[in-house]
Design a protein around this motif. Sequence first.
Motif, mmCIF file in Angstrom:
data_model
loop_
_atom_site.group_PDB
_atom_site.id
_atom_site.type_symbol
_atom_site.label_atom_id
_atom_site.label_comp_id
_atom_site.label_asym_id
_atom_site.label_seq_id
_atom_site.Cartn_x
_atom_site.Cartn_y
_atom_site.Cartn_z
ATOM 1 N N VAL A 1 3.431 9.663 -6.840
ATOM 2 C CA VAL A 1 3.560 9.521 -8.290
ATOM 3 C C VAL A 1 3.294 10.903 -8.870
ATOM 4 N N CYS A 2 4.234 11.385 -9.662
ATOM 5 C CA CYS A 2 4.103 12.722 -10.245
ATOM 6 C C CYS A 2 3.860 12.625 -11.743
ATOM 7 N N ALA A 3 3.088 13.542 -12.241
ATOM 8 C CA ALA A 3 2.844 13.661 -13.680
ATOM 9 C C ALA A 3 3.431 14.988 -14.130
ATOM 10 N N ARG A 4 4.286 14.919 -15.146
ATOM 11 C CA ARG A 4 4.884 16.132 -15.719
ATOM 12 C C ARG A 4 4.351 16.282 -17.139
ATOM 13 N N LEU A 5 3.731 17.412 -17.400
ATOM 14 C CA LEU A 5 3.177 17.703 -18.716
ATOM 15 C C LEU A 5 3.946 18.850 -19.342
ATOM 16 N N SER A 6 4.130 18.773 -20.644
ATOM 17 C CA SER A 6 4.729 19.892 -21.377
ATOM 18 C C SER A 6 4.051 20.001 -22.728
ATOM 19 N N ALA A 7 3.861 21.233 -23.154
ATOM 20 C CA ALA A 7 3.185 21.498 -24.418
ATOM 21 C C ALA A 7 3.696 22.803 -24.999
ATOM 22 N N ALA B 1 -3.368 8.141 -18.892
ATOM 23 C CA ALA B 1 -3.231 9.534 -18.456
ATOM 24 C C ALA B 1 -3.018 10.450 -19.668
ATOM 25 N N ALA B 2 -2.232 9.981 -20.629
ATOM 26 C CA ALA B 2 -2.032 10.773 -21.852
ATOM 27 C C ALA B 2 -3.329 10.892 -22.633
ATOM 28 N N GLY B 3 -4.145 9.846 -22.615
ATOM 29 C CA GLY B 3 -5.452 9.905 -23.278
ATOM 30 C C GLY B 3 -6.369 10.927 -22.630
ATOM 31 N N LEU B 4 -6.315 10.997 -21.305
ATOM 32 C CA LEU B 4 -7.099 12.003 -20.589
ATOM 33 C C LEU B 4 -6.674 13.411 -20.999
ATOM 34 N N VAL B 5 -5.377 13.641 -21.069
ATOM 35 C CA VAL B 5 -4.855 14.964 -21.430
ATOM 36 C C VAL B 5 -5.245 15.310 -22.862
ATOM 37 N N ASP B 6 -5.133 14.341 -23.768
ATOM 38 C CA ASP B 6 -5.531 14.594 -25.162
ATOM 39 C C ASP B 6 -7.033 14.839 -25.276
ATOM 40 N N GLY B 7 -7.814 14.155 -24.443
ATOM 41 C CA GLY B 7 -9.260 14.347 -24.442
ATOM 42 C C GLY B 7 -9.662 15.747 -24.003
ATOM 43 N N LEU B 8 -8.808 16.396 -23.245
ATOM 44 C CA LEU B 8 -9.075 17.770 -22.810
ATOM 45 C C LEU B 8 -8.673 18.793 -23.860
ATOM 46 N N ALA C 1 -4.035 13.860 -14.185
ATOM 47 C CA ALA C 1 -3.157 12.773 -14.634
ATOM 48 C C ALA C 1 -2.418 12.148 -13.450
ATOM 49 N N ALA C 2 -1.972 12.965 -12.503
ATOM 50 C CA ALA C 2 -1.281 12.433 -11.322
ATOM 51 C C ALA C 2 -2.209 11.553 -10.500
ATOM 52 N N ARG C 3 -3.463 11.955 -10.353
ATOM 53 C CA ARG C 3 -4.415 11.127 -9.607
ATOM 54 C C ARG C 3 -4.670 9.805 -10.320
ATOM 55 N N LEU C 4 -4.768 9.831 -11.650
ATOM 56 C CA LEU C 4 -4.932 8.588 -12.410
ATOM 57 C C LEU C 4 -3.732 7.673 -12.217
ATOM 58 N N LEU C 5 -2.543 8.231 -12.339
ATOM 59 C CA LEU C 5 -1.329 7.433 -12.178
ATOM 60 C C LEU C 5 -1.209 6.876 -10.763
ATOM 61 N N ALA D 1 -0.266 17.734 -25.156
ATOM 62 C CA ALA D 1 0.894 17.760 -24.270
ATOM 63 C C ALA D 1 1.489 16.368 -24.154
ATOM 64 N N THR D 2 2.758 16.328 -23.848
ATOM 65 C CA THR D 2 3.403 15.058 -23.545
ATOM 66 C C THR D 2 3.291 14.821 -22.042
ATOM 67 N N VAL D 3 3.084 13.564 -21.685
ATOM 68 C CA VAL D 3 2.897 13.192 -20.282
ATOM 69 C C VAL D 3 4.032 12.264 -19.878
ATOM 70 N N ALA D 4 4.658 12.563 -18.759
ATOM 71 C CA ALA D 4 5.701 11.707 -18.208
ATOM 72 C C ALA D 4 5.372 11.404 -16.755
ATOM 73 N N ALA D 5 5.445 10.126 -16.400
ATOM 74 C CA ALA D 5 5.191 9.702 -15.022
ATOM 75 C C ALA D 5 6.520 9.598 -14.291
ATOM 76 N N GLU D 6 6.564 10.110 -13.066
ATOM 77 C CA GLU D 6 7.784 10.100 -12.262
ATOM 78 C C GLU D 6 7.451 9.639 -10.846
ATOM 79 N N PRO D 7 7.952 8.481 -10.420
ATOM 80 C CA PRO D 7 7.761 8.108 -9.016
ATOM 81 C C PRO D 7 8.735 8.898 -8.135
ATOM 82 N N VAL D 8 8.217 9.494 -7.080
ATOM 83 C CA VAL D 8 9.037 10.257 -6.137
ATOM 84 C C VAL D 8 8.667 9.783 -4.739
ATOM 85 N N GLY D 9 9.444 8.842 -4.224
ATOM 86 C CA GLY D 9 9.128 8.282 -2.909
ATOM 87 C C GLY D 9 7.791 7.571 -2.959
ATOM 88 N N GLU D 10 6.894 7.959 -2.067
ATOM 89 C CA GLU D 10 5.567 7.332 -2.048
ATOM 90 C C GLU D 10 4.554 8.094 -2.912
#
Length: 117
Positions: free
Chosen positions: A86-92, A64-71, A51-55, A75-84
């Motif tokens: 992009v982070c993906a945070r998943l929780s389930a 990215a959430a569709g990718l996670v659901d396809g697996l 998901a982070a690579r997609l973002l 899980a819930t997916v949250a995108a977080e920009p951190v400097g340069e």
Amino acid sequence: MRSPWADRHRGSVTAEFAVVLPAVLVVLTLCLGAVQVVGQQVRLTDAAGSAARLLARGESPARAAGLVDGLGLHATVAAEPVGEFVCARLSAPSGFAPFAAAGLTLGARSCALAGLP
């Protein structure tokens, strides 16, 4: 001829087995559940990396959430920009019902450099 000692202890092994068996089954079930949760955590961590690579390539969080659901990870997916990055945070919630009922939630976070193809 039977000894009086044998008559006094007749059936004690069966009684001890009946007392110990439920405890052994509970411990075995919890151990197998823990193995299942560890496997779910590994899958969640791998999905966070994907998901982070997609973002990072500019895809939407919905994709990215569709990718996670396809697996198969609900899980819930949250995108977080951190400097340069992009982070993906998943929780389930835990996939093992007794652990989920206790409120166990698994989480994973992965980051990728933004703007790379």
